[in-house]
Design an enzyme around this catalytic site. Structure first.
Site, short mmCIF file in Angstrom:
data_model
loop_
_atom_site.label_atom_id
_atom_site.label_comp_id
_atom_site.label_asym_id
_atom_site.label_seq_id
_atom_site.Cartn_x
_atom_site.Cartn_y
_atom_site.Cartn_z
CG ASN A 134 -0.19 -9.00 11.35
OD1 ASN A 134 0.81 -9.47 10.83
ND2 ASN A 134 -1.29 -8.70 10.65
CE1 TYR A 144 6.81 -2.42 7.09
CE2 TYR A 144 9.02 -3.21 6.63
CZ TYR A 144 7.72 -3.45 7.01
OH TYR A 144 7.32 -4.73 7.31
N GLY A 145 11.61 0.64 7.65
CA GLY A 145 12.63 -0.09 8.43
C GLY A 145 12.91 0.56 9.76
CE LYS A 187 6.75 -3.65 10.62
NZ LYS A 187 5.61 -4.24 11.34
N1 NAP Z 1 4.83 -9.35 3.51
C1 NAP Z 1 6.11 -9.36 3.82
O1 NAP Z 1 6.97 -9.72 3.01
C2 NAP Z 1 6.53 -8.95 5.21
C3 NAP Z 1 7.90 -9.05 5.52
C4 NAP Z 1 8.32 -8.69 6.80
C5 NAP Z 1 7.39 -8.25 7.74
N2 NAP Z 1 6.07 -8.14 7.39
C6 NAP Z 1 5.15 -7.70 8.42
O2 NAP Z 1 4.12 -8.68 8.54
C7 NAP Z 1 2.91 -8.06 9.02
C8 NAP Z 1 1.76 -8.43 8.10
O3 NAP Z 1 2.04 -7.90 6.82
P1 NAP Z 1 1.31 -8.44 5.50
O4 NAP Z 1 2.34 -8.48 4.46
O5 NAP Z 1 0.48 -9.61 5.84
O6 NAP Z 1 0.36 -7.18 5.19
P2 NAP Z 1 -1.02 -7.09 4.36
O7 NAP Z 1 -1.25 -8.28 3.52
O8 NAP Z 1 -0.98 -5.74 3.72
O9 NAP Z 1 -2.13 -7.11 5.52
C9 NAP Z 1 -2.15 -6.09 6.48
C10 NAP Z 1 -3.37 -6.28 7.37
O10 NAP Z 1 -3.39 -5.25 8.35
C11 NAP Z 1 -4.59 -4.47 8.21
N3 NAP Z 1 -4.24 -3.09 8.57
C12 NAP Z 1 -3.37 -2.26 7.94
N4 NAP Z 1 -3.32 -1.09 8.57
C13 NAP Z 1 -4.16 -1.16 9.62
C14 NAP Z 1 -4.55 -0.26 10.63
N5 NAP Z 1 -4.05 0.99 10.69
N6 NAP Z 1 -5.45 -0.66 11.57
C15 NAP Z 1 -5.97 -1.92 11.54
N7 NAP Z 1 -5.62 -2.82 10.59
C16 NAP Z 1 -4.76 -2.43 9.64
C17 NAP Z 1 -5.01 -4.68 6.76
O11 NAP Z 1 -6.39 -4.48 6.52
P3 NAP Z 1 -6.94 -3.00 6.16
O12 NAP Z 1 -6.04 -2.46 5.09
O13 NAP Z 1 -8.34 -3.22 5.72
O14 NAP Z 1 -6.86 -2.23 7.43
C18 NAP Z 1 -4.68 -6.17 6.62
O15 NAP Z 1 -5.65 -6.96 7.27
C19 NAP Z 1 3.21 -6.56 9.07
O16 NAP Z 1 3.56 -6.20 10.38
C20 NAP Z 1 4.41 -6.40 8.15
O17 NAP Z 1 5.17 -5.27 8.46
C21 NAP Z 1 5.63 -8.48 6.16
#
Ligand code: NAP
Length: 233
Positions: free
Chosen positions: A82, A149-150, A153
Site C-alpha cells: 500500500n 505516478y500513473g 502504477k
Molecule cells: N488517496 C487517493 O485518492 C488514492 C487514489 C488511488 C490510489 N491510491 C493509493 O492508495 C494507497 C494509499 O494512499 P493514501 O492516499 O492512503 O496515502 P497517504 O495517506 O499519503 O498514506 C501513505 C502511507 O504510506 C506511508 N509511506 C509512504 N511512503 C512510504 C515508504 N517509502 N515506506 C514506508 N511507508 C511509506 C506513509 O507514512 P510515512 O509518510 O510516515 O512513511 C503513510 O502511512 C497508495 O498506494 C496510493 O497510491 C490513493
C-alpha cells in the site's frame, strides 16, 4: 490466526485496512517511515501488532519485515503493498518532470513492492496466500500531470498481472481504491478543498470482499466490489 503484512499503515487507506484486519483478528506486521505516526496509529488498533518503522525502499528495513514474519511462525497469508508516493507536487507535465523525482517514484511504487514480494514469496506460497498491490485509476487513464505516478502504477499493474501467471498458487490482485480523502490526495490537489472525497474507511469493505471471496487473480476496482446498500423506502 492469519498473518498480514501491510505497508504504509500509519495514515490513510493503509491505516484503515490495518484497523479492519486487526478487528477481524488478523495478526499484523505494519510499517511507515515516520515512527511517531506509526506509534499513534498502532495505539488505536484493537489488537497487538508488530510495528516496524522504516522505508520500503530500504533493503535493511525489508529484512526487518521478513525477520518479523520468521519470528511469527514463517507463514504469511497476505501482503498488501500500500505504501506509495505521489512524486512531485504540484504534479508536473511529463515534459518538465524532474527525473530524479521520477526515479524515486518508481523506486517506491514499483521496485519496493516487487522486492517485498520476492522477499516473502516462500512464506506466502506456503500459505497459499494473497498479494494486494494498491493501484490507481491513474494507471489506466491518461490524466495530464499524472504521468509519473500513473506510469508507476501501470508498471505495478503489469507486474501483478505477470506474477499471477507465474505464481498460480497465489492470488495476485491490483486493487484500485478510487479517490480518497488522504494526505496523498491533498498533495495532488494542493490548496483545493477535497472534503467531497470519500474517507478511506469507506473503501475497506470492497477490499475485505476481495479477500473473503478470493476471485481469480486480476485487477479490481473498489467501485465494482462495493455491495450496494438497500434503498430504504
Ligand atoms: N488517496 C487517493 O485518492 C488514492 C487514489 C488511488 C490510489 N491510491 C493509493 O492508495 C494507497 C494509499 O494512499 P493514501 O492516499 O492512503 O496515502 P497517504 O495517506 O499519503 O498514506 C501513505 C502511507 O504510506 C506511508 N509511506 C509512504 N511512503 C512510504 C515508504 N517509502 N515506506 C514506508 N511507508 C511509506 C506513509 O507514512 P510515512 O509518510 O510516515 O512513511 C503513510 O502511512 C497508495 O498506494 C496510493 O497510491 C490513493
Amino acid at each position: 490466526m492469519p498473518l498480514a503484512l501491510v505497508t504504509g499503515a500509519s495514515k490513510g487507506f493503509g491505516r484503515a485496512i490495518a484497523e479492519a484486519l486487526a478487528e477481524r483478528g488478523w495478526t499484523l506486521i505494519v510499517d511507515a517511515r515516520t515512527e511517531t505516526d506509526l506509534a499513534d496509529a498502532v495505539g488505536g488498533y484493537p489488537k497487538d501488532i508488530t510495528a516496524i518503522p522504516g522505508d520500503v525502499t530500504d533493503p535493511s528495513h525489508r529484512r526487518q519485515l521478513t525477520a518479523a514474519i520468521e519470528q511469527l511462525g514463517g507463514r504469511l497469508d497476505l501482503l498488501i503493498n500500500n505504501a506509495s508516493t505521489l512524486g512531485t507536487s504540484p504534479l508536473p507535465q511529463l515534459a518538465d518532470y524532474p527525473l530524479d523525482d521520477l526515479r524515486q517514484v518508481y523506486e517506491t511504487n514499483v521496485i519496493a513492492p516487487l522486492a517485498l514480494i520476492q522477499a516473502v514469496i516462500e512464506p506466502l506460497t506456503a500459505a497459499g496466500g494473497s498479494i494486494v498491490n494498491v493501484s490507481s485509476d491513474a494507471a489506466v487513464e491518461a490524466y495530464p500531470g499524472w504521468g509519473g505516478y500513473g506510469s508507476s502504477k501501470a508498471g505495478l499493474d503489469q507486474l501483478t498481472a505477470v506474477l499471477a501467471e507465474e505464481e498460480p498458487r497465489l492470488r495476485c490482485y491490483a486493487f484500485d481504491p478510487g479517490d480518497m480523502r488522504t494526505q496523498m490526495h491533498q498533495q495532488a490537489f494542493p490548496g483545493e478543498d477535497i472534503s467531497d472525497r470519500p474517507e478511506p474507511f469507506t473503501v475497506v469493505p470492497a477490499l475485505l470482499r476481495l479477500l473473503d471471496e478470493r476471485p481469480s487473480s486480476g485487477r479490481y476496482r473498489a467501485a465494482e466490489l462495493t455491495i450496494p446498500q438497500e434503498v430504504s423506502r
